[in-house]
Scaffold this active site. Structure first.
Site, short mmCIF file in Angstrom:
data_model
loop_
_atom_site.label_atom_id
_atom_site.label_comp_id
_atom_site.label_asym_id
_atom_site.label_seq_id
_atom_site.Cartn_x
_atom_site.Cartn_y
_atom_site.Cartn_z
N GLY A 173 4.31 1.57 -0.62
CA GLY A 173 5.54 1.68 -1.40
C GLY A 173 5.99 0.34 -1.94
O GLY A 173 5.18 -0.54 -2.22
N THR A 189 0.81 -1.21 0.00
CA THR A 189 0.00 0.00 0.00
C THR A 189 0.85 1.26 0.00
O THR A 189 0.54 2.24 -0.68
CB THR A 189 -0.91 0.01 1.24
OG1 THR A 189 -1.69 -1.19 1.26
CG2 THR A 189 -1.85 1.20 1.21
N ASP A 222 0.58 -8.14 14.31
CA ASP A 222 0.42 -8.48 12.89
C ASP A 222 1.15 -9.78 12.57
O ASP A 222 1.80 -9.90 11.53
CB ASP A 222 0.93 -7.33 12.01
CG ASP A 222 0.41 -7.43 10.57
OD1 ASP A 222 -0.52 -8.24 10.33
OD2 ASP A 222 0.93 -6.71 9.70
#
EC number: 2.7.11.22
Length: 391
Positions: free
Chosen positions: A24, A22, A134
């Site tokens: 780069g 998203t 995450d």
């Protein structure tokens, strides 16, 4: 004629692109000062050159403080041409690629080795009061020497402060703990443990374990696998912000879902998949579990199998038979709450999806999965001065 390498801020010689996201792109490069191969994550800064998106800022802050053999090393960070460049040690592949490669046979010793490295890295984070938030296979990178390292700390947070609240929209959905799916805003290290349990299951099954297509559907997959939680299993369940009562579904035996695993592995899985986060095993306790000391011994990381690069980039998921859990009759699948509570729960379903009125209790889908990303997390940008000094 092949494209010539390009220099980045004089020191780094950029080579091929490794991936895009998203914010780069990540590319392989050579450090001309040390001749070391590195990976550079290029992130768009936005209009103000001194500004940086909050995810990148947090990742830099965390990785400057976390130094461990099983955590990715951040070598350098610098702004260049309206982009921020983060320079990492180069890692050859990731755990998702290993799991997906149908040509790789993962022995119980191999799985134990990958888990041991993952647990050690995460235990270090928790010792430093850091939640990763995450954890998923493609954030577990593997070097040429077979060493596994935790990466992508953009969603990481410091925890332990009394009454501190966090967003519950973290982790890719398939790895999200049930307390988060019910809207918990005060939570701790147990959310990482649940995610790692999902990775453990994925290594055993060679495919994602709980593949929900919405938050509601994710809960249905969890309840189908482990049964609907009872009050004595999870006393604080009804106090969660988005709690909705579900019709009771009995739990199948864990052995029926993982028929080929050892008793020790099954016992550890059951402790990691405990509903009540207060009773869920900690990652430190998991490292002390007999699973890691019983035979077979973990494979030497240097001897672990590596995936063969795929030219077409296609996934090998979907080539195995699905394991399913029988659904209860449709009319008994969920107790419908009051309208206001339904609307509250629907607000947490992706905008492009409708909250299902009947729930599919399939644990493993037949089709190749579309791996979810964290689209609902806070993606706002903060404009701050950035400390890029490295020791």
């Amino acid at each position: 004629m092949p494209e010539q390498p390009k220099k980045v801020a004089d020191r780094y010689l950029k080579q091929e692109v490794l991936g895009q996201g998203t914010y780069g792109v990540v590319f392989k490069a050579t450090d001309t000062k040390t001749e070391q191969t590195v990976a550079i994550k290029k992130i768009r800064l936005g209009k103000q050159r001194e500004g940086v998106n909050i995810t990148a800022l947090r990742e830099i802050k965390m990785l400057k403080e976390l130094k461990h053999p099983h955590i990715i090393l951040l070598i350098d960070a610098f702004p260049h041409k309206e982009n921020l460049h983060l320079v990492f040690e180069f890692m050859e592949t990731d755990l998702e690629a290993v799991i997906r490669d149908s040509n790789i046979f993962l022995s119980p010793a191999d799985i134990k080795s990958y888990l041991l490295m993952t647990f050690k890295g995460l235990a270090y984070c928790h010792d430093k009061w850091v939640l990763h938030r995450d954890m998923k296979p493609n954030n577990l990178l593997i070097g040429v020497d077979g060493q596994l390292k935790l990466a992508d700390f953009g969603l990481a947070r410091i925890f332990g402060s009394p009454n501190r609240k966090f967003t519950h929209q973290v982790f890719a959905r398939w790895y999200r703990a049930p307390e988060l799916l019910f809207g918990a805003k005060q939570y701790g290290a147990a959310v990482d443990v649940w995610a790692v349990a999902c990775i453990f299951a994925e290594l055993l099954l060679r495919r994602p374990f709980l593949q929900g297509n919405s938050d509601i559907d994710q809960l249905s997959k969890i309840f189908a696998a482990f049964g609907t939680p009872k009050a004595d299993q999870w006393p604080d369940l009804t106090k969660l912000p988005d709690y909705v009562e579900y019709q009771f579904v009995p739990a199948p035996s864990l052995r029926s879902l993982f028929p080929a695993v050892s008793d020790d592995a099954l016992d550890l899985l059951s402790k990691m998949f405990t509903y009540d986060p207060k009773a869920r095993i900690s990652i430190k306790q998991a490292l002390e579990h007999r699973y890691f000391t019983s035979a077979p011994a973990p494979t030497d990381p240097a001897k672990l199998p590596k995936p063969v690069p795929k030219q077409d980039g296609k996934s090998s998921y979907g080539k195995h038979e699905a394991i399913t859990v029988q659904s209860p009759p449709r009319k008994l699948r969920r107790v419908m709450p009051e309208r206001g509570r339904v609307d509250s729960l629907k607000s947490h379903v992706d905008k492009d999806q409708q909250a299902p009125m009947s729930l599919d209790f399939t644990i493993l889908a037949e089709r190749p999965p579309n791996r979810p990303t964290i689209t609902s997390a806070d993606r706002s940008h903060l404009k701050r001065k950035l400390d890029l000094e490295f020791q």
